[in-house]
Scaffold this active site. Structure first.
Site, PDB file in Angstrom:
ATOM      1  N   THR A  78       0.819  -1.215   0.000  1.00 32.19           N
ATOM      2  CA  THR A  78       0.000   0.000   0.000  1.00 32.19           C
ATOM      3  C   THR A  78       0.848   1.258   0.000  1.00 32.19           C
ATOM      4  OG1 THR A  78      -1.787  -1.158   1.147  1.00 32.19           O
ATOM      5  CG2 THR A  78      -1.795   1.237   1.271  1.00 32.19           C
TER       6      THR A  78
ATOM      7  N   SER B 149       1.049  -7.222  -1.415  1.00 34.28           N
ATOM      8  CA  SER B 149       1.662  -8.294  -0.635  1.00 34.28           C
ATOM      9  C   SER B 149       0.875  -9.604  -0.585  1.00 34.28           C
ATOM     10  CB  SER B 149       1.995  -7.812   0.779  1.00 34.28           C
ATOM     11  OG  SER B 149       0.841  -7.558   1.540  1.00 34.28           O
TER      12      SER B 149
ATOM     13  N   THR C 177       1.196  -4.681   4.057  1.00 35.27           N
ATOM     14  CA  THR C 177       0.891  -5.093   5.429  1.00 35.27           C
ATOM     15  C   THR C 177       0.271  -6.485   5.528  1.00 35.27           C
ATOM     16  OG1 THR C 177      -1.262  -3.974   5.329  1.00 35.27           O
ATOM     17  CG2 THR C 177       0.606  -2.711   6.209  1.00 35.27           C
ATOM     18  N   ASP C 178      -0.334  -6.975   4.441  1.00 34.48           N
ATOM     19  CA  ASP C 178      -1.054  -8.247   4.545  1.00 34.48           C
ATOM     20  C   ASP C 178      -0.145  -9.416   4.904  1.00 34.48           C
ATOM     21  OD1 ASP C 178      -3.327  -6.886   3.917  1.00 34.48           O
ATOM     22  OD2 ASP C 178      -3.751  -7.945   2.053  1.00 34.48           O
TER      23      ASP C 178
END
Length: 333
Positions: free
Chosen positions: A12, A53, A86-87
């Site tokens: 992101t 990600s 972040t995932d």
């Protein structure tokens, strides 16, 4: 304060609007241009790849791991920052941490809001990560996010969209960033680093299977049939399932599959309390309990053990060693 190398992988923090949603399209230099630099820090950028990600593969993660080691081979480098989606950040950060033997910090960061967002969190997170990489030593791999510093081990994404996205539900906060300095609140427990693995032509398959009411061994056995060399069983409670699952675990271990046991509960360790299909029986059947590591990081630990050796007994030993400092109670397990 030092020379920091930023390894850009997408996420992101590097995302733009594409007409139907956001996608990681910006390079590392463009991401860096959004953030102020802490005084005295110089930055070099490595554009490794730029993907959302959830699309990361084991091959991506192993490439990142090797790149970190290559960068740290230069003694003039004072630290590394990895910008990441972040995932799956918790998985990549833990993989690097398992193999990290250098006192210099590797700090992962990212954002919950895309580039150019009003009050976006990317620039602040990147500033904090640079400051943390330049001023900390001996803490292993870290995650700098929303003014907080977390140890890679045990940290997971706990908020889907909120800006304070990461925490270790079973541990106290490692540190915080404010007023231009990093305050370290505790020392993380870390086992001895694993050797850097080779880059396999085909990485071993490692699957995750969650238990639930009415759960049966169908999906677990399907993973074995699909060629999984490792399976993370996500139990209920302190790591519990059913007698039928226990038998499936026993059969899989007998076939050389490395099985790890975690829990779907957010905090607290896997604990051998219950029989009749509980953790007592699952561990007796050959599964390795993962302490307070949850599914994503437990899978990375299994992957690293599989990459370390082809011998099933040695794989279980490597996995236990990688987990041994996760919870002091596991040291003699």
């Amino acid at each position: 304060m030092g020379r920091i190398v930023v390894i850009s992988t997408g996420g992101t923090i590097a995302s733009r609007w594409t007409g139907s949603g956001f996608a990681a399209e910006a390079g590392g230099r463009e991401v860096m241009a959004t953030a102020p630099l802490p005084e005295g820090i110089t930055v070099e950028v490595v554009d490794l790849f730029s993907v959302n990600s959830p699309r990361l593969t084991t091959a991506h993660q192993l490439t990142l791991l090797r790149t970190v080691h290559e960068v740290l081979a230069d003694p003039a480098v004072d630290g590394i920052v990895v910008t990441h989606g972040t995932d799956t950040l918790e998985e990549s950060a833990f993989l690097v941490d398992l193999h990290h033997h250098d006192p210099r910090s590797v700090v992962f960061t990212g954002s919950q809001l895309p580039m150019g967002s009003t009050e976006g969190d990317g620039p602040g997170n990147l500033y904090d990560a640079l400051l943390t990489a330049a001023t900390t030593r001996g803490l292993g791999v870290l995650v700098a996010f929303a003014g907080r510093v977390h140890a890679a081990r045990g940290t997971m994404k706990t908020q889907a969209v909120a800006l304070d996205a990461f925490a270790d539900p079973s541990r106290e906060l490692l540190g915080k960033v404010g007023f231009g300095k990093v305050t370290v609140l505790r020392q993380p427990q870390r086992p001895q680093a694993l050797p850097l693995p080779a880059m396999p032509e085909l990485p071993p398959r490692v699957d995750m299977v969650m238990h639930h009411a009415d759960g049966d061994p169908v999906l677990f056995n399907a993973a074995v049939a699909a060629g999984a060399r490792g399976i993370v069983l996500i139990g209920t409670g302190a790591g519990n399932a059913t007698p039928e699952i226990v038998e499936a675990v026993r059969e899989a271990v007998a076939r050389g599959v490395l099985v790890a046991l975690t829990t779907r509960v957010p905090a607290g360790p896997v604990t051998e309390i219950y029989t009749h299909g509980g953790a007592v029986d699952i561990v007796a059947a050959g599964a390795v309990p993962t302490g307070t590591l949850r599914a994503g990081q437990a899978r990375i630990a299994v992957l690293s053990a599989l990459l370390a050796t082809d011998d099933p007994a040695e794989q279980a030993r490597v996995l236990r060693a990688a987990l041994s400092e996760e919870d002091p109670a596991l040291v003699d397990a």
